[in-house]
Design a protein around this motif. Structure first.
Motif, PDB file in Angstrom:
ATOM      1  N   LEU A  95      66.374  73.277  15.839  1.00  0.00           N
ATOM      2  CA  LEU A  95      65.522  73.960  16.819  1.00  0.00           C
ATOM      3  C   LEU A  95      65.348  75.452  16.570  1.00  0.00           C
ATOM      4  N   ASP A  96      66.446  76.202  16.412  1.00  0.00           N
ATOM      5  CA  ASP A  96      66.359  77.665  16.350  1.00  0.00           C
ATOM      6  C   ASP A  96      66.194  78.207  14.939  1.00  0.00           C
ATOM      7  N   ASP A  97      66.013  77.344  13.959  1.00  0.00           N
ATOM      8  CA  ASP A  97      65.890  77.798  12.571  1.00  0.00           C
ATOM      9  C   ASP A  97      64.635  78.635  12.359  1.00  0.00           C
ATOM     10  N   GLN A  98      64.845  79.793  11.729  1.00  0.00           N
ATOM     11  CA  GLN A  98      63.739  80.620  11.257  1.00  0.00           C
ATOM     12  C   GLN A  98      63.698  80.520   9.733  1.00  0.00           C
ATOM     13  N   ILE A  99      62.784  81.243   9.133  1.00  0.00           N
ATOM     14  CA  ILE A  99      62.561  81.101   7.696  1.00  0.00           C
ATOM     15  C   ILE A  99      63.794  81.518   6.890  1.00  0.00           C
ATOM     16  N   GLU A 100      64.526  82.504   7.348  1.00  0.00           N
ATOM     17  CA  GLU A 100      65.727  82.910   6.622  1.00  0.00           C
ATOM     18  C   GLU A 100      66.757  81.782   6.572  1.00  0.00           C
ATOM     19  N   GLN A 101      66.878  81.029   7.696  1.00  0.00           N
ATOM     20  CA  GLN A 101      67.789  79.878   7.691  1.00  0.00           C
ATOM     21  C   GLN A 101      67.287  78.791   6.745  1.00  0.00           C
ATOM     22  N   LEU A 102      65.957  78.682   6.677  1.00  0.00           N
ATOM     23  CA  LEU A 102      65.364  77.712   5.742  1.00  0.00           C
ATOM     24  C   LEU A 102      65.786  78.028   4.313  1.00  0.00           C
ATOM     25  N   TYR A 103      65.739  79.299   3.928  1.00  0.00           N
ATOM     26  CA  TYR A 103      66.119  79.688   2.567  1.00  0.00           C
ATOM     27  C   TYR A 103      67.586  79.344   2.279  1.00  0.00           C
ATOM     28  N   VAL A 104      68.443  79.572   3.256  1.00  0.00           N
ATOM     29  CA  VAL A 104      69.868  79.252   3.069  1.00  0.00           C
ATOM     30  C   VAL A 104      70.047  77.749   2.851  1.00  0.00           C
ATOM     31  N   CYS A 120      61.306  72.910  14.672  1.00  0.00           N
ATOM     32  CA  CYS A 120      61.955  74.224  14.510  1.00  0.00           C
ATOM     33  C   CYS A 120      61.043  75.349  14.972  1.00  0.00           C
ATOM     34  N   ARG A 121      61.654  76.513  15.236  1.00  0.00           N
ATOM     35  CA  ARG A 121      60.917  77.682  15.724  1.00  0.00           C
ATOM     36  C   ARG A 121      59.905  78.190  14.704  1.00  0.00           C
ATOM     37  N   CYS A 122      60.232  78.015  13.420  1.00  0.00           N
ATOM     38  CA  CYS A 122      59.354  78.604  12.396  1.00  0.00           C
ATOM     39  C   CYS A 122      58.211  77.674  11.999  1.00  0.00           C
ATOM     40  N   HIS A 123      58.003  76.585  12.731  1.00  0.00           N
ATOM     41  CA  HIS A 123      56.952  75.631  12.383  1.00  0.00           C
ATOM     42  C   HIS A 123      55.580  76.294  12.334  1.00  0.00           C
ATOM     43  N   SER A 124      55.267  77.090  13.348  1.00  0.00           N
ATOM     44  CA  SER A 124      53.934  77.708  13.387  1.00  0.00           C
ATOM     45  C   SER A 124      53.730  78.638  12.201  1.00  0.00           C
ATOM     46  N   MET A 179      52.923  76.599   9.158  1.00  0.00           N
ATOM     47  CA  MET A 179      51.585  76.023   9.182  1.00  0.00           C
ATOM     48  C   MET A 179      50.517  77.053   8.849  1.00  0.00           C
ATOM     49  N   THR A 180      50.915  78.337   8.754  1.00  0.00           N
ATOM     50  CA  THR A 180      49.983  79.395   8.342  1.00  0.00           C
ATOM     51  C   THR A 180      49.975  79.469   6.821  1.00  0.00           C
ATOM     52  N   GLN A 181      48.800  79.318   6.218  1.00  0.00           N
ATOM     53  CA  GLN A 181      48.720  79.158   4.766  1.00  0.00           C
ATOM     54  C   GLN A 181      49.363  80.308   4.006  1.00  0.00           C
ATOM     55  N   SER A 182      49.085  81.547   4.415  1.00  0.00           N
ATOM     56  CA  SER A 182      49.607  82.697   3.673  1.00  0.00           C
ATOM     57  C   SER A 182      51.138  82.735   3.728  1.00  0.00           C
ATOM     58  N   ILE A 183      51.713  82.439   4.894  1.00  0.00           N
ATOM     59  CA  ILE A 183      53.180  82.450   5.024  1.00  0.00           C
ATOM     60  C   ILE A 183      53.782  81.290   4.238  1.00  0.00           C
ATOM     61  N   ARG A 184      53.125  80.113   4.325  1.00  0.00           N
ATOM     62  CA  ARG A 184      53.650  78.967   3.578  1.00  0.00           C
ATOM     63  C   ARG A 184      53.652  79.264   2.074  1.00  0.00           C
ATOM     64  N   GLU A 203      53.995  82.149   0.682  1.00  0.00           N
ATOM     65  CA  GLU A 203      55.119  83.064   0.433  1.00  0.00           C
ATOM     66  C   GLU A 203      56.443  82.301   0.386  1.00  0.00           C
ATOM     67  N   VAL A 204      56.600  81.335   1.284  1.00  0.00           N
ATOM     68  CA  VAL A 204      57.833  80.537   1.320  1.00  0.00           C
ATOM     69  C   VAL A 204      57.969  79.712   0.047  1.00  0.00           C
ATOM     70  N   VAL A 205      56.881  79.091  -0.371  1.00  0.00           N
ATOM     71  CA  VAL A 205      56.911  78.292  -1.605  1.00  0.00           C
ATOM     72  C   VAL A 205      57.279  79.165  -2.801  1.00  0.00           C
ATOM     73  N   THR A 206      56.676  80.346  -2.863  1.00  0.00           N
ATOM     74  CA  THR A 206      56.963  81.259  -3.972  1.00  0.00           C
ATOM     75  C   THR A 206      58.431  81.664  -3.985  1.00  0.00           C
ATOM     76  N   GLU A 207      58.978  81.972  -2.810  1.00  0.00           N
ATOM     77  CA  GLU A 207      60.378  82.399  -2.744  1.00  0.00           C
ATOM     78  C   GLU A 207      61.322  81.249  -3.098  1.00  0.00           C
ATOM     79  N   ILE A 208      60.987  80.027  -2.675  1.00  0.00           N
ATOM     80  CA  ILE A 208      61.830  78.882  -3.025  1.00  0.00           C
ATOM     81  C   ILE A 208      61.842  78.669  -4.534  1.00  0.00           C
ATOM     82  N   ARG A 209      60.674  78.790  -5.168  1.00  0.00           N
ATOM     83  CA  ARG A 209      60.625  78.645  -6.627  1.00  0.00           C
ATOM     84  C   ARG A 209      61.394  79.772  -7.313  1.00  0.00           C
ATOM     85  N   ASN A 210      61.331  80.963  -6.723  1.00  0.00           N
ATOM     86  CA  ASN A 210      62.085  82.092  -7.254  1.00  0.00           C
ATOM     87  C   ASN A 210      63.584  81.824  -7.153  1.00  0.00           C
TER      88      ASN A 210
END
Length: 426
Positions: free
Chosen positions: A268-277, A305-309, A312-317, A319-326
């Motif tokens: 529920l309370d996960d934000q993008i930083e928790q996703l990276y971890v 989760c809190r970071c769902h919205s 779902m935003t293309q530009s943020i998604r 960025e997340v994909v790029t950081e995961i690949r990094n």
């Protein structure tokens, strides 16, 4: 079943493998961002080298290849020359190879343009054949594929067992059927058991499976996973024979690259930083489970989760994909093949769906279509035909088929998550 008295004191092992698909072209890899193309394409060769090394190290009596040594027509003669060189490694150790053609390397598909060394014996494709191994006296029975599509039950016509020795049936077959493989040389477990052999060396099904224990009937799986649907350890089996009977069967991994699907459960309370971890932990886990091999990973990120919205935003998604690949690039021998997002907003979707408002009507309509049969989904796809006609090239490049009911069903699910995400943002 034979009573192998002449070999009663023998204790030895033979190697059973299948579905090596040497030099499988693995087309389309360039479309995957950062794909280690050469490493992926060389994996089938490296796994075969590992198999040959294993056979030599374990001093096996012989090697059985139950079909699909090759993936199809050779791209060039080097495929045959390289394979012959590997067989010569076994010839120097006086290890015979008993080779059967399957659907991918049927006689009509792969013409013999390179002469194999003398230790390689290929089963006839015209009729069932019995080969007696010179050193052990064991009888091997088999028939290869003349063409890619063999629909008759080949096993039903295999020869009777040879008395007083171990009998091995070699067969490339779908058995009674497998949802992931075409149905070729189909037969039943009962037909195989009635032949009276001690061991059935099967090929064609890429998942390792013991069909029956006595007599022993085994699919060893393929020697190297080639895509995400061939996950986990891949290799061959070493079959031990003691006092003239099958005493044990051991799996041995030969793969040099291992495929994984890693599910990241968001809370529920996960934000993008928790996703990276969480992703980092999963990638390290996949690396550990690869036992020193290269890890190819598909990530599936799901949950409310809190970071769902944001996701779902293309530009943020992006960025997340790029950081995961990094992140993956910073871990030795790990590549992220694809990232799938299946998150949702932390709201009561069922309450929204039952509401007497526009949102309730929209969600109920989406649910009705998604639960419908393929015919209803194809009717819906007709309304998307103008989009298909206008952007056909872009859709084709992205691998999107608007005439495919499953694509429509998946898009309906995505649209529901977008709608719910909009409610959450409000």
């Amino acid at each position: 079943m034979g009573d192998p008295t002449s070999n009663a004191n023998q204790s030895l092992r033979f190697l059973h493998c299948a579905d090596l698909h040497i030099d499988s072209p693995l087309r389309g890899l360039e479309a995957y961002e950062g794909a280690p193309v050469e490493r992926l394409r060389s994996a089938t060769r490296e796994s075969f080298e590992n198999l040959i090394t294993l056979a030599v190290r374990e001093r096996v009596a012989f090697v059985v290849i139950a079909g699909d040594l090759f993936d199809g027509k050779w791209q060039d003669i080097q495929t045959g020359l390289w394979t012959a060189a590997q067989f010569r490694r076994l010839e120097r150790e006086e290890i015979p190879v008993y080779l059967l053609r399957g659907n991918h390397d049927a006689a009509s598909e792969v013409r013999q343009r390179v002469r194999w060394p003398d230790n390689v014996r290929e089963f006839s494709v015209e009729q069932p054949e019995t080969i007696i191994d010179a050193k052990t006296g064991f009888a091997l029975h088999g028939q290869g594929f003349t063409t890619r599509e063999v629909l008759e039950d080949l096993a039903a016509n295999y020869p009777d067992p040879v008395p007083d020795t171990l009998n091995i049936g070699v067969l490339h077959t779908s058995l009674t059927g497998d949802p992931n493989h075409d149905s070729y040389a189909a037969t039943t477990e009962d037909v195989l058991k009635l032949r009276g052999y001690d061991y059935w060396a099967l090929g064609h099904v890429h998942n390792r499976r013991t069909v029956h224990d006595d007599p022993t009937i085994i699919f060893p799986g393929n020697t190297q996973g080639r895509h995400i649907h061939e996950r986990g350890a891949k290799g061959c089996v070493l079959v031990s024979v003691s006092d003239g009977h099958i005493s044990r069967v051991d799996f041995e991994a030969t793969d040099t690259l291992r495929w994984h699907q890693a599910i990241v459960e968001m809370v529920l309370d996960d934000q993008i930083e928790q996703l990276y971890v969480s992703v980092s932990n999963k990638l390290h886990q996949c690396r550990e489970e690869s036992d020193g091999r290269f890890a190819a990973v598909r990530l599936w990120i799901r949950g409310a989760c809190r970071c769902h919205s944001d996701l779902m935003t293309q530009s943020i998604r992006e960025e997340v994909v790029t950081e995961i690949r990094n992140m993956a690039n910073s871990i030795s021998d790990v590549w992220v093949e694809k990232i799938k997002f299946d998150t949702s907003a932390p709201v009561d979707v069922e309450a929204l769906r039952s509401g007497n408002d526009l949102m309730g009507d929209l969600l109920a309509l989406i649910d009705e279509f998604a639960a419908g049969d393929n015919e209803q989904l194809l009717e819906l796809s007709e309304h998307l035909k103008p989009l298909q006609d206008k952007a056909q090239g872009d859709l084709l490049q992205a691998g999107i088929d608007l005439s495919d009911p499953e694509t429509i069903r998946r898009w309906l699910g995505d649209s529901e998550r977008l709608l719910v995400g909009m409610i959450r943002d409000e």
